[in-house]
Design a protein around this motif. Structure first.
Motif, PDB file in Angstrom:
ATOM      1  N   SER A 118       0.826  -1.206   0.000  1.00  0.00           N
ATOM      2  CA  SER A 118       0.000   0.000   0.000  1.00  0.00           C
ATOM      3  C   SER A 118       0.861   1.256   0.000  1.00  0.00           C
ATOM      4  O   SER A 118       0.360   2.373  -0.099  1.00  0.00           O
ATOM      5  CB  SER A 118      -0.948   0.009   1.201  1.00  0.00           C
ATOM      6  N   GLN A 121       1.846   6.372   3.226  1.00  0.00           N
ATOM      7  CA  GLN A 121       0.526   6.948   3.469  1.00  0.00           C
ATOM      8  C   GLN A 121       0.613   8.477   3.454  1.00  0.00           C
ATOM      9  O   GLN A 121       1.575   9.038   3.971  1.00  0.00           O
ATOM     10  CB  GLN A 121      -0.024   6.470   4.807  1.00  0.00           C
ATOM     11  N   THR A 141       0.391  12.287  -4.846  1.00  0.00           N
ATOM     12  CA  THR A 141      -0.268  12.121  -6.143  1.00  0.00           C
ATOM     13  C   THR A 141       0.333  13.035  -7.213  1.00  0.00           C
ATOM     14  O   THR A 141      -0.162  13.062  -8.343  1.00  0.00           O
ATOM     15  CB  THR A 141      -1.772  12.412  -6.022  1.00  0.00           C
ATOM     16  N   ARG A 195      -2.096   4.330  -8.034  1.00  0.00           N
ATOM     17  CA  ARG A 195      -3.501   3.975  -7.835  1.00  0.00           C
ATOM     18  C   ARG A 195      -3.620   2.598  -7.170  1.00  0.00           C
ATOM     19  O   ARG A 195      -4.457   2.399  -6.281  1.00  0.00           O
ATOM     20  CB  ARG A 195      -4.251   3.980  -9.167  1.00  0.00           C
ATOM     21  N   GLN A 198      -3.095   2.926  -3.533  1.00  0.00           N
ATOM     22  CA  GLN A 198      -4.268   3.460  -2.837  1.00  0.00           C
ATOM     23  C   GLN A 198      -5.323   2.381  -2.635  1.00  0.00           C
ATOM     24  O   GLN A 198      -5.938   2.280  -1.565  1.00  0.00           O
ATOM     25  CB  GLN A 198      -4.846   4.626  -3.625  1.00  0.00           C
ATOM     26  N   SER A 201      -4.186   0.200   0.068  1.00  0.00           N
ATOM     27  CA  SER A 201      -4.317   0.887   1.344  1.00  0.00           C
ATOM     28  C   SER A 201      -5.744   0.764   1.872  1.00  0.00           C
ATOM     29  O   SER A 201      -5.965   0.542   3.072  1.00  0.00           O
ATOM     30  CB  SER A 201      -3.941   2.364   1.188  1.00  0.00           C
TER      31      SER A 201
END
Length: 271
Positions: A118, A121, A141, A195, A198, A201
């Motif tokens: 993932s 963060q 991003t 992506r 995410q 995650s």
């Protein structure tokens, strides 16, 4: 702020937002001198001079690195910054989408699971030695090319670290040799990997919620150890399906730790 393009651009953006009244205060700028390269003192002076010119508060921190690999330097850097921070302080970091893609690939070839894949963060609350702090990565991003364009437009005097593209470590090797090849198969490889990180995650958040629920059902409330982890009832643990036993132990062993426990540790505890 290492003085490189990404961290200096993030510092410059903070200055811009503050001047526009969109930030309530200027963040402090932290530069960590690892003393691993001959020019490290010059880099520290360069960052200090830039911060003075912006009227930005700054601190030059000295880190003692135990070991010679990238992870040892990273650990020393975070330790010395964390020691400088107060309760509930927020540490802004300049990691971007390209860094995220490299991180996911690094962890993939190291055999990571959902948690590792993932990636980094954007907002992470962590507690160590009773002190709570937050890591904030607002640019996860944002592509490296976008940051480069911004830095050039502001004519930022950033420093190019020669180790970034040398290929001497896993990350720089992936950046120099592997990512360009992957881009020939799919030009959106950076965004696609980000992506996937995410999505993983989100999946990890679901796993964590189940593990926390299982912990509530297996914790031994009769044993109160305020300075230690919660104590699990083995008989209650063994009632769970084997995959939930593993996830619960992974969650339990990872409490208050900077890094998730290794699979081998989880297997050993389960056995």
């Amino acid at each position: 702020c290492s003085g490189g393009r990404d961290s200096l651009a993030l510092a410059a953006l903070c200055v811009q937002l503050y001047d526009q009244g969109r930030l309530p205060c200027l963040p402090q700028l932290l530069h960590v001198d690892h003393s691993l390269q001959a020019d490290s003192q010059h880099w520290a002076a360069h960052v200090a001079n830039w911060a003075r010119a912006q009227n930005m508060p700054f601190h030059i921190l000295q880190a003692h690195v135990t070991g010679h690999d990238e992870q040892a330097a990273r650990q020393a850097r975070y330790d010395v910054m964390r020691a400088h921070m107060n309760q509930d302080d927020v540490l802004l970091l300049g990691h971007h989408a390209d860094d995220q893609a490299e991180t996911v690939l690094m962890r993939l070839i190291q055999g990571a699971g959902v948690n590792g894949l993932s990636g980094m963060q954007p907002w992470r609350v962590q507690t160590q030695y009773g002190q709570r702090s937050v890591l904030w990565r607002p640019w996860l991003t944002i592509r490296r090319t976008t940051i480069s364009t911004y830095a050039k437009r502001l004519e930022l005097p950033y420093i190019d670290d020669p180790t970034n593209d040398s290929g001497d470590n896993v990350r720089s090797g992936l950046r120099r040799d592997i990512m360009p090849v992957l881009a020939t198969y799919n030009s959106n490889v950076i965004d696609n990997i980000a992506r996937s990180a995410q999505l993983l995650s989100d999946a990890q958040a679901t796993v964590n919620a189940q593990a926390e629920q299982d912990m509530q059902q297996t914790v031994n409330e009769s044993i109160q150890l305020p300075t230690a982890q919660r104590v699990l009832n083995i008989d209650a643990l063994r009632v769970l399906p084997i995959y939930r036993q593993r996830q619960l132990l992974h969650h339990w062993l990872g409490q208050d730790e900077q890094l998730p426990p290794a699979k081998q540790l989880v297997d050993d505890v389960l056995n």
